[in-house]
Write a protein that holds these residues in place. Structure first.
Motif, PDB file in Angstrom:
ATOM      1  N   SER A 162       0.833  -1.203   0.000  1.00 15.43           N
ATOM      2  CA  SER A 162       0.000   0.000   0.000  1.00 15.43           C
ATOM      3  C   SER A 162       0.870   1.255   0.000  1.00 15.43           C
ATOM      4  O   SER A 162       0.527   2.248  -0.643  1.00 15.43           O
ATOM      5  CB  SER A 162      -0.951  -0.003   1.195  1.00 15.43           C
ATOM      6  OG  SER A 162      -0.441   0.703   2.277  1.00 15.43           O
ATOM      7  N   GLN A 163       2.010   1.192   0.688  1.00 16.86           N
ATOM      8  CA  GLN A 163       2.887   2.371   0.682  1.00 16.86           C
ATOM      9  C   GLN A 163       3.392   2.691  -0.719  1.00 16.86           C
ATOM     10  O   GLN A 163       3.414   3.852  -1.133  1.00 16.86           O
ATOM     11  CB  GLN A 163       4.092   2.125   1.599  1.00 16.86           C
ATOM     12  CG  GLN A 163       3.716   2.155   3.062  1.00 16.86           C
ATOM     13  CD  GLN A 163       4.819   2.782   3.884  1.00 16.86           C
ATOM     14  OE1 GLN A 163       5.202   3.903   3.622  1.00 16.86           O
ATOM     15  NE2 GLN A 163       5.300   2.063   4.880  1.00 16.86           N
ATOM     16  N   TRP A 221       0.521   4.159  -2.823  1.00 15.63           N
ATOM     17  CA  TRP A 221       0.187   5.561  -2.532  1.00 15.63           C
ATOM     18  C   TRP A 221       1.336   6.499  -2.839  1.00 15.63           C
ATOM     19  O   TRP A 221       1.124   7.659  -3.209  1.00 15.63           O
ATOM     20  CB  TRP A 221      -0.278   5.709  -1.079  1.00 15.63           C
ATOM     21  CG  TRP A 221      -1.645   5.120  -0.918  1.00 15.63           C
ATOM     22  CD1 TRP A 221      -1.969   3.915  -0.397  1.00 15.63           C
ATOM     23  CD2 TRP A 221      -2.881   5.710  -1.349  1.00 15.63           C
ATOM     24  NE1 TRP A 221      -3.321   3.698  -0.469  1.00 15.63           N
ATOM     25  CE2 TRP A 221      -3.906   4.791  -1.050  1.00 15.63           C
ATOM     26  CE3 TRP A 221      -3.222   6.907  -1.972  1.00 15.63           C
ATOM     27  CZ2 TRP A 221      -5.242   5.054  -1.328  1.00 15.63           C
ATOM     28  CZ3 TRP A 221      -4.555   7.169  -2.247  1.00 15.63           C
ATOM     29  CH2 TRP A 221      -5.543   6.240  -1.925  1.00 15.63           C
ATOM     30  N   ALA A 239       0.930   9.647  -5.177  1.00 14.78           N
ATOM     31  CA  ALA A 239       1.339  10.973  -4.719  1.00 14.78           C
ATOM     32  C   ALA A 239       2.350  11.573  -5.679  1.00 14.78           C
ATOM     33  O   ALA A 239       2.235  12.735  -6.070  1.00 14.78           O
ATOM     34  CB  ALA A 239       1.930  10.884  -3.308  1.00 14.78           C
ATOM     35  N   PHE A 240       3.330  10.745  -6.089  1.00 17.27           N
ATOM     36  CA  PHE A 240       4.380  11.274  -6.957  1.00 17.27           C
ATOM     37  C   PHE A 240       3.818  11.700  -8.305  1.00 17.27           C
ATOM     38  O   PHE A 240       4.073  12.803  -8.786  1.00 17.27           O
ATOM     39  CB  PHE A 240       5.497  10.239  -7.137  1.00 17.27           C
ATOM     40  CG  PHE A 240       6.716  10.808  -7.781  1.00 17.27           C
ATOM     41  CD1 PHE A 240       7.720  11.372  -7.002  1.00 17.27           C
ATOM     42  CD2 PHE A 240       6.851  10.818  -9.155  1.00 17.27           C
ATOM     43  CE1 PHE A 240       8.832  11.926  -7.590  1.00 17.27           C
ATOM     44  CE2 PHE A 240       7.973  11.380  -9.753  1.00 17.27           C
ATOM     45  CZ  PHE A 240       8.968  11.927  -8.962  1.00 17.27           C
ATOM     46  N   LEU A 292       0.731  12.388  -9.090  1.00 16.72           N
ATOM     47  CA  LEU A 292      -0.200  13.509  -8.918  1.00 16.72           C
ATOM     48  C   LEU A 292       0.570  14.812  -8.797  1.00 16.72           C
ATOM     49  O   LEU A 292       0.287  15.801  -9.495  1.00 16.72           O
ATOM     50  CB  LEU A 292      -1.055  13.261  -7.667  1.00 16.72           C
ATOM     51  CG  LEU A 292      -2.204  14.228  -7.421  1.00 16.72           C
ATOM     52  CD1 LEU A 292      -3.198  14.154  -8.573  1.00 16.72           C
ATOM     53  CD2 LEU A 292      -2.909  13.895  -6.111  1.00 16.72           C
ATOM     54  N   LEU A 293       1.566  14.803  -7.921  1.00 16.13           N
ATOM     55  CA  LEU A 293       2.345  16.029  -7.710  1.00 16.13           C
ATOM     56  C   LEU A 293       3.086  16.411  -8.987  1.00 16.13           C
ATOM     57  O   LEU A 293       3.146  17.580  -9.364  1.00 16.13           O
ATOM     58  CB  LEU A 293       3.331  15.833  -6.550  1.00 16.13           C
ATOM     59  CG  LEU A 293       3.971  17.119  -6.020  1.00 16.13           C
ATOM     60  CD1 LEU A 293       2.925  18.066  -5.467  1.00 16.13           C
ATOM     61  CD2 LEU A 293       5.000  16.808  -4.941  1.00 16.13           C
ATOM     62  N   LEU A 319       0.570  17.886 -11.434  1.00 18.70           N
ATOM     63  CA  LEU A 319       0.127  19.217 -10.995  1.00 18.70           C
ATOM     64  C   LEU A 319       1.235  20.251 -11.191  1.00 18.70           C
ATOM     65  O   LEU A 319       0.983  21.356 -11.671  1.00 18.70           O
ATOM     66  CB  LEU A 319      -0.280  19.179  -9.516  1.00 18.70           C
ATOM     67  CG  LEU A 319      -1.611  18.521  -9.205  1.00 18.70           C
ATOM     68  CD1 LEU A 319      -1.840  18.474  -7.706  1.00 18.70           C
ATOM     69  CD2 LEU A 319      -2.750  19.277  -9.879  1.00 18.70           C
ATOM     70  N   THR A 356      -3.575   4.237   4.480  1.00 17.01           N
ATOM     71  CA  THR A 356      -2.973   4.173   5.814  1.00 17.01           C
ATOM     72  C   THR A 356      -2.598   5.579   6.290  1.00 17.01           C
ATOM     73  O   THR A 356      -2.782   6.569   5.563  1.00 17.01           O
ATOM     74  CB  THR A 356      -1.693   3.327   5.775  1.00 17.01           C
ATOM     75  OG1 THR A 356      -0.766   3.971   4.888  1.00 17.01           O
ATOM     76  CG2 THR A 356      -1.968   1.927   5.281  1.00 17.01           C
ATOM     77  N   ALA A 370       0.327   6.561   6.590  1.00 17.93           N
ATOM     78  CA  ALA A 370       1.406   7.006   5.698  1.00 17.93           C
ATOM     79  C   ALA A 370       0.839   7.578   4.401  1.00 17.93           C
ATOM     80  O   ALA A 370       1.327   8.596   3.898  1.00 17.93           O
ATOM     81  CB  ALA A 370       2.343   5.847   5.383  1.00 17.93           C
ATOM     82  N   SER A 371      -0.211   6.923   3.876  1.00 16.07           N
ATOM     83  CA  SER A 371      -0.853   7.433   2.660  1.00 16.07           C
ATOM     84  C   SER A 371      -1.433   8.818   2.930  1.00 16.07           C
ATOM     85  O   SER A 371      -1.327   9.725   2.095  1.00 16.07           O
ATOM     86  CB  SER A 371      -1.976   6.518   2.201  1.00 16.07           C
ATOM     87  OG  SER A 371      -1.671   5.186   2.481  1.00 16.07           O
ATOM     88  N   LEU A 395       1.291  11.351   2.873  1.00 16.54           N
ATOM     89  CA  LEU A 395       1.726  11.619   1.487  1.00 16.54           C
ATOM     90  C   LEU A 395       0.740  12.525   0.765  1.00 16.54           C
ATOM     91  O   LEU A 395       1.118  13.487   0.100  1.00 16.54           O
ATOM     92  CB  LEU A 395       1.864  10.300   0.728  1.00 16.54           C
ATOM     93  CG  LEU A 395       3.194   9.572   0.873  1.00 16.54           C
ATOM     94  CD1 LEU A 395       3.092   8.193   0.257  1.00 16.54           C
ATOM     95  CD2 LEU A 395       4.307  10.370   0.215  1.00 16.54           C
ATOM     96  N   MET A 396      -0.550  12.191   0.927  1.00 14.71           N
ATOM     97  CA  MET A 396      -1.583  12.973   0.243  1.00 14.71           C
ATOM     98  C   MET A 396      -1.608  14.403   0.774  1.00 14.71           C
ATOM     99  O   MET A 396      -1.789  15.361   0.017  1.00 14.71           O
ATOM    100  CB  MET A 396      -2.952  12.319   0.419  1.00 14.71           C
ATOM    101  CG  MET A 396      -3.107  11.084  -0.415  1.00 14.71           C
ATOM    102  SD  MET A 396      -2.894  11.495  -2.153  1.00 14.71           S
ATOM    103  CE  MET A 396      -1.941  10.133  -2.690  1.00 14.71           C
ATOM    104  N   VAL A 425       1.105  16.354  -0.795  1.00 16.04           N
ATOM    105  CA  VAL A 425       0.756  16.768  -2.151  1.00 16.04           C
ATOM    106  C   VAL A 425      -0.200  17.958  -2.107  1.00 16.04           C
ATOM    107  O   VAL A 425      -0.002  18.962  -2.804  1.00 16.04           O
ATOM    108  CB  VAL A 425       0.112  15.589  -2.926  1.00 16.04           C
ATOM    109  CG1 VAL A 425      -0.416  16.063  -4.267  1.00 16.04           C
ATOM    110  CG2 VAL A 425       1.130  14.482  -3.119  1.00 16.04           C
ATOM    111  N   LEU A 443       8.489  16.781  -2.776  1.00  9.43           N
ATOM    112  CA  LEU A 443       7.874  15.635  -2.112  1.00  9.43           C
ATOM    113  C   LEU A 443       8.711  15.233  -0.890  1.00  9.43           C
ATOM    114  O   LEU A 443       8.179  15.060   0.217  1.00  9.43           O
ATOM    115  CB  LEU A 443       7.743  14.466  -3.084  1.00  9.43           C
ATOM    116  CG  LEU A 443       6.836  13.334  -2.601  1.00  9.43           C
ATOM    117  CD1 LEU A 443       5.386  13.793  -2.586  1.00  9.43           C
ATOM    118  CD2 LEU A 443       6.969  12.103  -3.463  1.00  9.43           C
TER     119      LEU A 443
END
Lengths: 183, 253
Positions: A31-32, A35, A39-40, A42-43, A46, B31, B33-34, B37-38, B41, B98
């Motif tokens: 999951s890490q 995500w 995140a990467f 998406l950023l 953007l 999670t 952690a997610s 991260l979000m 962002v 990031l």
């Protein structure tokens, strides 16, 4: 509820020696990673499609503006310099003109003065020579009279003294002594 | 028992599942952690969006900060790679923000620090590593392998140097990920320990409580240091990324 959490914690603490250190807990990796990818990406999207073009554009625009302002300033300075040069040139021309005109006027005046004084001198010379001629004339006339008077006076004096002399003798001796005197 | 939990310096790195998801057996649970991260962002984008919302020739404060960040990373790319490296600028800028964002968010208590998770730093380091390899071969073809052969070195020495160059190249993702992970992890552990000592000493409610002042001030000093480390590690990670990418642009050295 609280006691349950504590219980779980205690259980966790109890076997934490054997359990993996949390960052090495493989169970969370999938999951890490998922995500992180979200995140990467998406950023990245953007930033590269929304933020960076605009930020870069703003910086670029400012650079251009400053450059064009500097150019404008340089142009205006060049213009001002050209005007100064032009002004100096015109000033020099005007000064030369003024000097020439002053010189011309002065020479004209000098000419007139010299012409006028020459004319006056000529006039005066003529008057002078006329006067000298008159004086000469009068002097000659007076001189002629002087010899007549001297002759008469000599004849009279001689007559009074009883001395006989011919007019011719008187005449010659008188004119002789006059000539001596005049000399 | 509360004390014990507060003192456990590893607890903060535990990733808790907030909501379980999975696609085709692949665990994509949301999670803590997610969430971090979000949040990074969202915060990074919100700040930058604010910076570009009203562009002016004479910049506002936020715009200045945005431009400062832009110029900072752009100069880094220009200085290490050169003008042609600018096509990687969005990638490097994203990487920097990031990592920096994660490091900074981690300074807020109760947030999981994504950069203190080895899987995150390893993934980022491998991303850089493979970007260098793929781009290096696309740009230089087989000539990219000149990277391992230093020029102007006598042949016998090459037998020694080429293996060293190869090892140092392949060790890069390891060092890149471990440096960031280790620094952030260690900093957070130290902070947690000092704060834990302070709380534990105060918790005795005896004359020992007086000594709580020592770990308290140490924690304070370390907090300042950790902010520095948060920036520095993000910077180092980014600079090294540029240096490694430089190899893809100029493999012969």
């Amino acid at each position: 509820m609280a006691s349950e959490t504590h219980g779980a914690d205690a259980a966790h603490a109890g076997n934490s020696m054997g359990e993996a250190f949390p960052p090495f807990d493989v169970a969370t990796f999938q999951s890490q990673l998922f995500w992180l990818a979200i995140a990467f990406v998406l950023l990245y999207v953007l930033l590269s499609y929304v933020v960076l073009p605009k930020l870069g554009g703003m910086i670029e625009e400012r650079k251009n503006k400053i450059a064009s302002d500097l150019d404008e300033a340089a142009r205006m300075k060049a213009e001002a310099d050209a005007s100064i040069v032009e002004m100096d040139k015109q000033l020099a021309v005007a000064r030369a003109e003024a000097r020439a005109s002053a010189e011309k006027t002065r020479s004209e005046i000098d000419q007139r003065i010299s012409a006028a004084s020459a004319a006056k001198n000529a006039e005066l010379d003529q008057t002078l020579s006329e006067a000298e001629a008159r004086i000469e004339e009068m002097k000659a006339a007076a001189m002629a009279n002087v010899s007549d008077i001297a002759r008469e006076a000599t004849a009279t004096i001689l007559a009074q003294l009883g001395t006989k002399a011919t007019p011719k003798q008187i005449e010659s001796s008188v004119s002789k002594s006059i000539d001596e005197m005049m000399a | 028992m509360m004390g014990q939990m507060a003192l456990d310096p590893m607890h903060q790195f535990k990733v808790e599942t907030l909501r379980e998801f999975s696609i085709g057996g692949f665990d994509i649970s949301f999670t803590t952690a997610s969430l971090a991260l979000m949040l990074v962002v969202v915060i990074v984008f919100a700040l930058l969006f604010f910076a570009i919302s009203k562009p002016k020739i004479v910049p506002s404060r936020m715009q200045s900060v945005g431009e400062l960040g832009y110029e900072f990373v752009a100069n880094m790319v220009r200085d290490t790679i050169g003008e042609e490296g600018i096509k990687f600028f969005p990638f490097i800028f994203t990487l920097f923000l990031l990592v920096f964002g994660c490091n900074m968010l981690g300074m807020i208590p109760y947030f999981v620090t994504p950069t203190a998770q080895i899987v995150v730093t390893a993934a980022l380091a491998l991303l850089v590593f493979f970007t260098v390899i793929v781009f290096g071969f696309i740009r230089n073809g087989i000539g990219f392998l000149k990277l391992f052969v230093p020029s102007g070195v006598p042949l016998p020495l090459l037998f020694l140097l080429v293996p060293l160059e190869i090892i140092s190249f392949f060790v890069r993702p390891l060092t890149l990920s471990l440096r960031l992970f280790g620094n952030i992890l260690a900093g957070h552990i130290v902070l947690k320990l000092f704060v834990g000592f302070t709380v534990a000493l105060l918790g005795t409610a005896s004359f020992l409580s007086v000594f709580a002042i020592a770990p308290f001030f140490l924690a304070l000093a370390f907090t300042a240091l950790e902010f520095l480390v948060a920036f520095l590690q993000a910077y180092i990670f980014t600079v090294l990324t540029c240096v490694y990418l430089n190899d893809a642009f100029h493999p012969s050295h």
